[in-house]
Design an enzyme around this catalytic site. Sequence first.
Site, PDB file in Angstrom:
ATOM      1  N   LYS A  68      16.752 -18.006  30.561  1.00  0.00           N
ATOM      2  CA  LYS A  68      16.986 -18.338  29.202  1.00  0.00           C
ATOM      3  C   LYS A  68      15.903 -18.834  28.440  1.00  0.00           C
ATOM      4  CE  LYS A  68      21.278 -20.879  27.925  1.00  0.00           C
ATOM      5  NZ  LYS A  68      22.149 -21.503  28.149  1.00  0.00           N
ATOM      6  N   ASP A 105      22.742 -22.764  21.224  1.00  0.00           N
ATOM      7  CA  ASP A 105      24.497 -23.904  21.438  1.00  0.00           C
ATOM      8  C   ASP A 105      24.863 -24.652  21.278  1.00  0.00           C
ATOM      9  OD1 ASP A 105      25.311 -22.371  24.536  1.00  0.00           O
ATOM     10  OD2 ASP A 105      22.732 -22.680  25.159  1.00  0.00           O
TER      11      ASP A 105
END
Length: 275
Positions: A68, A105
Amino acid sequence: MPALPLAGVMGWPVAHSRSPQLHRHWLDRYGIRGHYVPLTVAPEHLAQVLHALPRAGFVGLNVTIPHKQAVLALADVVTDRAALIGAANTLIFRPDGRIHADNTDGYGFTANLFQQQPEWNPAAGPAAVIGAGGAARAVVAALLECHVPELRIANRTRIRADQIKAEFGARVVVYDWAQIGNMLEGATTVVNSTSMGMEGAQPLRVPLDALSPDALVTDLVYTPLDTLFLREARSRGCRTVDGLGMLLHQAAPGFERWFGVRPQVDDALRVAVLG
């Protein structure tokens, strides 16, 4: 878009991911001829694989641990929120071959709370976040954007919490790990962003004596769905929200960009993902 658009989730490992069930449900539901596949890619092969996928018919990817952070350096365009959080979880491959990196997110986190507890008002009082890892950074960014007046954070390694304060500003207040009980006093939103309490991990043990029964308590862990932390909070009168909805909601913006349909997050999707 290719005749048979492809997307997937890339990680190392990735077999545990629920994302393939999630996107398969949506592809079937909306009658889209496409596929979503798990891609197990070692860190040393990340750049090579990433740049080959658009030529193989891929329109985008979800990215999970440990890639990520690394994908930010490989992307051509990085959104402000992905740059602020320091990680991307969603990649869009543009027709010209450029890679667009985003982080959904935080959106998934707040969308889950608003769906499960529509009366939640983040501006009503302080938020308390347990943990200061990558997930916490997305949660902090989202809560501050929702006008939380004060954001309290504690992490076992304090330096990571101090770093979040340095980057996110004056509304962030750092507590020592030993002071978590004090951190919860008066908090109206409480979040466990650590992996503690997950199946196979050590339990999250924090004193909840100061927890207000008016607080909304959520746990990003969703295996098990109902964690000990959530059960103890409920026993004190708190409203609770499990972490599965964050996974479901964070996936929606990517699916829309890749396949052209804004998908619904509903009970049928939860059932499909839980298997």
